[in-house]
Design an enzyme around this catalytic site. Structure first.
Site, PDB file in Angstrom:
ATOM      1  N   LYS A  15       0.828  -1.221   0.000  1.00 37.43           N
ATOM      2  CA  LYS A  15       0.000   0.000   0.000  1.00 37.43           C
ATOM      3  C   LYS A  15       0.856   1.263   0.000  1.00 37.43           C
ATOM      4  O   LYS A  15       0.621   2.177  -0.788  1.00 37.43           O
ATOM      5  CB  LYS A  15      -0.919   0.033   1.233  1.00 37.43           C
ATOM      6  CG  LYS A  15      -1.921  -1.068   1.310  1.00 37.43           C
ATOM      7  CD  LYS A  15      -2.816  -0.940   2.539  1.00 37.43           C
ATOM      8  CE  LYS A  15      -2.091  -0.868   3.851  1.00 37.43           C
ATOM      9  NZ  LYS A  15      -1.384  -2.071   4.285  1.00 37.43           N
ATOM     10  N   ARG A  91     -10.210   1.189   9.809  1.00 39.92           N
ATOM     11  CA  ARG A  91      -9.694  -0.108  10.268  1.00 39.92           C
ATOM     12  C   ARG A  91     -10.814  -1.079  10.631  1.00 39.92           C
ATOM     13  O   ARG A  91     -10.557  -2.245  10.905  1.00 39.92           O
ATOM     14  CB  ARG A  91      -8.789   0.073  11.487  1.00 39.92           C
ATOM     15  CG  ARG A  91      -7.454   0.660  11.150  1.00 39.92           C
ATOM     16  CD  ARG A  91      -6.429   0.256  12.188  1.00 39.92           C
ATOM     17  NE  ARG A  91      -5.132   0.829  11.908  1.00 39.92           N
ATOM     18  CZ  ARG A  91      -4.198   0.224  11.199  1.00 39.92           C
ATOM     19  NH1 ARG A  91      -4.435  -0.954  10.685  1.00 39.92           N
ATOM     20  NH2 ARG A  91      -3.027   0.796  11.001  1.00 39.92           N
ATOM     21  N   ARG A 130      12.180  -7.354   5.589  1.00 36.57           N
ATOM     22  CA  ARG A 130      12.384  -5.970   6.031  1.00 36.57           C
ATOM     23  C   ARG A 130      13.500  -5.859   7.058  1.00 36.57           C
ATOM     24  O   ARG A 130      14.036  -4.791   7.286  1.00 36.57           O
ATOM     25  CB  ARG A 130      11.094  -5.386   6.634  1.00 36.57           C
ATOM     26  CG  ARG A 130       9.974  -5.265   5.642  1.00 36.57           C
ATOM     27  CD  ARG A 130       8.814  -4.468   6.156  1.00 36.57           C
ATOM     28  NE  ARG A 130       8.319  -4.897   7.449  1.00 36.57           N
ATOM     29  CZ  ARG A 130       7.182  -4.488   7.984  1.00 36.57           C
ATOM     30  NH1 ARG A 130       6.421  -3.634   7.344  1.00 36.57           N
ATOM     31  NH2 ARG A 130       6.794  -4.903   9.160  1.00 36.57           N
ATOM     32  N   ARG A 132      13.334  -6.086  10.340  1.00 35.66           N
ATOM     33  CA  ARG A 132      13.016  -5.454  11.623  1.00 35.66           C
ATOM     34  C   ARG A 132      13.135  -6.483  12.737  1.00 35.66           C
ATOM     35  O   ARG A 132      12.739  -7.640  12.571  1.00 35.66           O
ATOM     36  CB  ARG A 132      11.592  -4.882  11.604  1.00 35.66           C
ATOM     37  CG  ARG A 132      11.440  -3.734  10.628  1.00 35.66           C
ATOM     38  CD  ARG A 132      10.049  -3.162  10.733  1.00 35.66           C
ATOM     39  NE  ARG A 132       9.838  -2.132   9.731  1.00 35.66           N
ATOM     40  CZ  ARG A 132       8.657  -1.590   9.478  1.00 35.66           C
ATOM     41  NH1 ARG A 132       7.589  -1.956  10.162  1.00 35.66           N
ATOM     42  NH2 ARG A 132       8.541  -0.669   8.548  1.00 35.66           N
ATOM     43  N   ARG A 143       0.314 -10.937  13.316  1.00 31.84           N
ATOM     44  CA  ARG A 143      -0.045  -9.652  12.726  1.00 31.84           C
ATOM     45  C   ARG A 143      -0.962  -9.860  11.517  1.00 31.84           C
ATOM     46  O   ARG A 143      -1.947  -9.139  11.330  1.00 31.84           O
ATOM     47  CB  ARG A 143       1.212  -8.877  12.331  1.00 31.84           C
ATOM     48  CG  ARG A 143       0.922  -7.459  11.889  1.00 31.84           C
ATOM     49  CD  ARG A 143       2.179  -6.674  11.540  1.00 31.84           C
ATOM     50  NE  ARG A 143       3.154  -6.707  12.611  1.00 31.84           N
ATOM     51  CZ  ARG A 143       4.461  -6.850  12.437  1.00 31.84           C
ATOM     52  NH1 ARG A 143       4.970  -6.967  11.233  1.00 31.84           N
ATOM     53  NH2 ARG A 143       5.274  -6.866  13.470  1.00 31.84           N
TER      54      ARG A 143
END
Length: 187
Positions: A15, A91, A130, A132, A143
């Site tokens: 996104k 959301r 990523r 992280r 998640r």
């Protein structure tokens, strides 16, 4: 009238990347709820103070505060002139209904909802890539499940509203953006 867009998709669906492309070719103001929250917190606004109370206690900020922050941002001149592109809002269905009612009072509406659909395996691969520290396989799976529970009812909501456009977000960026442009150029 300015076009109003909503970007939907699970974490890692692309996104944010597609939003970066969109703002280069279209006048829409990119509005991230994370940016709205940070601005209200750092400027110590009344809404920011209320949000901080919930956040400091480890709780989710209630819809009424989030909705008020979004409505405040949507009422600003740049958005009214150029339209918006919401990323991270709504959301849930209650927020979507609030947004529809807010826009309806201004004789406006959501022009299109772009849903970036990506397989779970590719999302996991992207999120793990990523680098992280908190992106462990277990955290990522949780998640994704939490976000599916929130996103899938919104997909149905906007499908029923007739503004949903599903885009295969698992392809090369340029191919995905070609489909995005195809939707936006036909609004």
């Amino acid at each position: 009238m300015a076009k109003n867009l909503i970007l939907l998709g699970l974490p890692g669906a692309g996104k944010g990347t597609q939003a970066d492309f969109i703002v280069k070719d279209y006048p829409n103001v990119h509005i991230s709820t994370g940016d709205i929250f940070r601005a209200n917190l750092s400027n110590d606004t009344e809404l920011g103070k209320k949000a901080r109370e919930y956040m400091d206690a480890g709780n989710l900020v209630p819809d009424e505060i989030t909705n008020a922050m979004v409505a405040d941002r949507l009422s600003q001149a740049d958005v009214e002139e150029n339209g918006f592109m919401l990323d991270g809002y709504p959301r849930n269905e209650a927020q979507a209904e609030f947004l529809d009612n807010y826009l309806d009072k201004k004789s406006n509406s959501v022009s299109a909802t772009l849903y970036f659909e990506v397989t779970d395996s590719l999302l996991r691969e992207r999120l793990l890539g990523r680098g992280r520290a908190d992106d462990t396989p277990e955290v990522i799976d949780n998640r994704l499940e939490v976000n599916k529970a929130a996103n899938l009812p919104l997909v149905d909501y906007y499908k029923k509203a007739g503004v949903l456009h599903t885009i295969d977000g698992g392809r090369e960026l340029a191919e995905v953006y070609r489909d995005v442009k195809g939707v936006l150029d036909n609004l």
